[in-house]
Design a protein around this motif. Structure first.
Motif, short mmCIF file in Angstrom:
data_model
loop_
_atom_site.label_atom_id
_atom_site.label_comp_id
_atom_site.label_asym_id
_atom_site.label_seq_id
_atom_site.Cartn_x
_atom_site.Cartn_y
_atom_site.Cartn_z
N SER A 267 17.64 -17.32 -15.03
CA SER A 267 16.38 -18.29 -15.33
C SER A 267 15.35 -18.41 -14.04
N THR A 268 14.17 -18.93 -14.06
CA THR A 268 13.51 -19.06 -12.84
C THR A 268 13.60 -20.61 -12.54
N HIS A 269 14.20 -21.39 -13.20
CA HIS A 269 14.43 -22.82 -12.75
C HIS A 269 15.08 -22.94 -11.45
N LYS A 270 14.43 -23.82 -10.66
CA LYS A 270 14.81 -23.88 -9.42
C LYS A 270 15.72 -24.97 -8.94
N ASP A 278 13.09 -27.59 -20.20
CA ASP A 278 13.37 -26.37 -19.79
C ASP A 278 14.51 -25.52 -20.79
N GLN A 282 12.99 -21.94 -20.99
CA GLN A 282 14.14 -21.01 -20.31
C GLN A 282 15.27 -20.28 -21.02
N ASP A 319 18.54 -10.45 -21.80
CA ASP A 319 17.22 -10.85 -20.87
C ASP A 319 16.50 -9.51 -21.13
#
Length: 566
Positions: A267-270, A278, A282, A319
């Motif tokens: 995921s692009t979750h930081k 989220d 995500q 993905d």
């Protein structure tokens, strides 16, 4: 589109004052609690301090005793058990939870997910035939089956028993299964009615553990998957769901199962801290993509993986399917919007019903949602699949889509769903008739205000009332979600703090102040058109939620602005 601002009326003012004194909180917090039907000190204690001890006894659910007895008999007799579930996030997480648990106690176990395109939603004859041909004598169906009366008779004739674990509304007749687990049964005394399909699977596990006097920790290890189901299926985050989500998020953020860890890594979750939101943006779409583009069994293989290397293999596949889903989504949404934007007649209707024979069936629900956001009216996207017309429908706040479809039922082969989302099939020859009938049905019953998007505002406040202590208490209202939304506030007469700038193509970064308040940073998604007016220095009103923004190790409060009004 200009949104309607609706300020909720105050509820139970005297009780709010009493609660304010008992809890030692300010009047805003007390009123927000009252809005959530938290009216006493003890209720507030349970709200702010969720406990797994407050989960309901699974045997309160009608037929649970029969379900557990049949499962134990199958295990004792070494019968083959098939775990059967829907192809969406709720269905695949439900299958993954129940399969993962029982594989430690029984070897004759497999799972089955129907093919979205070859079999469609729910229990299929093909799935039952597969069970018969492969020697399965018990099927546990999850997130589907409550209306499968004919299919269960078909299975019974073949000597296959069914346990149904569903959370959708039953029809007038219940299937003749060994056990029908559904809190929405009119004769089911289970106290909480809004469990997800995966939540029903979790209650089956709880009941098995209780009957066999095992540690309940064996069930709690799956709470991360239960939380993913609750968030993705958009069920209310109240009562038991709020407890399950609270502890599920804790596990997701500290020790997720291998499959979810693999998805988190992609995921692009930081920030390292996942919320319900989220999950929705995500994790959920990646799990869903498997069933939309190829086959949802890939999602289950990912979620039941025992090691991270094994999970990585399946997460890469899922993905890739999600990337393909995005491509189809963008292409079909553009084509659908072009059809609308270039046809004045379609724009003046109270409904949107669009058809193109080559649109991908796996994403038409997403496209229907996007068009509903854009034109804000009941929307149906249709495509041709194997010679039949399949459609996905979405509604607007307050309008019962399912009821409208029922008035068109003579034109449909099948339809199902609920107030705000549904699926349907029809003969090709009926498309034009259906477009006309659906428009007539909706037009005679929809109220004009329903066709204008609404911003629901909980409370008018002053910017000076927002401080770290206020936010600290407010953050304990989480997890946010349906029926426990992040509070939206109204502030009138704010002015520009620093210049407004458009970021991305349509988003707005700016800051505001109100008389002698501190300056608050703001983000307004899709509000870039207001930059010039804000920079003019004129006062304006905002409605917003409050969040914590983290940037380069520093945290500050930020207003997420939903709408602006001059």
């Amino acid at each position: 589109m200009q949104k309607r601002w609706v300020l909720k009326p105050k509820k139970n003012v005297e009780q709010a004052k009493k609660l304010q004194q008992e809890l030692g909180v300010n009047h805003i917090i007390a009123e927000l609690l009252i809005n959530r039907e938290v009216e006493t000190f003890d209720q507030a204690k349970d709200f702010f301090r969720p406990s797994l001890d407050h989960l309901h006894d699974p045997f309160l659910m009608k037929d649970m005793d029969r379900a557990i007895d049949r499962i134990e008999r199958a295990i004792g007799n070494k019968e083959k058990i098939l775990i059967y579930g829907d192809y969406d996030v709720d269905g695949t997480t439900a299958v993954s939870v129940v399969y993962s648990f029982f594989r430690d106690f029984h070897t004759g176990l497999e799972f089955y997910i129907p093919d979205r395109y070859a079999e469609g939603y729910g229990i299929s004859n093909k799935g039952i035939d597969y069970a018969k041909e492969n020697g399965f004598s018990l099927i546990i169906a999850l997130d589907c089956g409550i209306k499968a009366v004919d299919k269960i008779e078909y299975a019974n004739a073949k000597g296959i028993d069914f346990i149904i674990g569903d959370h959708h509304l039953p029809g007038d007749i219940l299937p003749n299964a060994v056990a029908v687990l559904d809190p929405k049964r009119v004769d089911c005394p289970y106290p909480y009615k809004e469990l997800s399909g995966c939540g029903i699977g979790f209650k089956i596990i709880q009941a098995f553990i209780k009957q066999n006097k095992m540690s309940m920790d064996l069930a709690y290890q799956y709470l991360d998957l239960v939380a993913v189901s609750i968030a993705s299926d958009i069920v209310p985050i109240t009562g038991e769901n709020r407890i399950l989500t609270h502890f599920g998020l804790k596990k997701l953020n500290s020790n997720p199962c291998c499959g979810l860890q693999a998805l988190i890594n992609l995921s692009t979750h930081k920030s390292g801290h996942f919320t319900v939101n989220d999950i929705v943006f995500q994790i959920g779409p990646r799990i869903n993509a498997a069933g939309r583009i190829d086959h949802a069994k890939d999602a289950v293989k990912l979620l039941i993986a025992k090691t991270l290397p094994e999970a990585r293999v399946f997460s890469a596949s899922v993905d890739d399917q999600n990337k393909a889903r995005k491509d189809f989504d963008l292409k079909i949404t553009k084509e659908a919007l072009d059809l609308l934007d270039n046809n004045v007649h379609l724009q003046t209707r109270n409904t949107t019903v669009l058809y193109k024979e080559d649109w991908h069936k796996g994403v038409i629900g997403i496209v229907a949602s996007r068009l509903t956001e854009r034109y804000y009216r009941p929307t149906i996207i249709l495509t041709n699949t194997n010679g039949h017309i399949a459609g996905s429908a979405r509604s607007v706040l307050g309008f019962d889509l399912y009821e409208a479809l029922s008035e068109c039922s003579d034109l449909l082969d099948q339809y199902g769903g609920h107030k705000y989302a549904a699926g349907l099939t029809m003969p090709t020859d009926n498309i034009g008739l259906f477009q006309q009938r659906f428009e007539e049905v909706v037009s005679k019953s929809i109220k004009p205000e329903m066709l204008q998007q609404e911003v629901s505002i909980e409370k008018e406040i002053r910017l000076s009332e927002i401080d770290p202590k206020f936010y600290r208490i407010l953050s304990q209202f989480q997890p946010f979600g349906p029926q426990n939304e992040a509070p939206t506030f109204l502030c009138r007469g704010v002015t520009m703090g620093n210049n407004a700038n458009v970021v991305g193509s349509t988003h707005l970064k700016f800051s505001v102040k109100q008389e002698d308040s501190a300056i608050f940073e703001c983000i307004g998604f899709g509000l870039g058109e207001f930059a010039e007016l804000i920079n003019s220095g004129k006062p304006f009103d905002i409605c917003f939620s409050i969040e914590e923004n983290s940037w380069r190790g520093k945290k500050n409060l930020q207003l997420n602005v939903k709408a602006i009004r001059f």
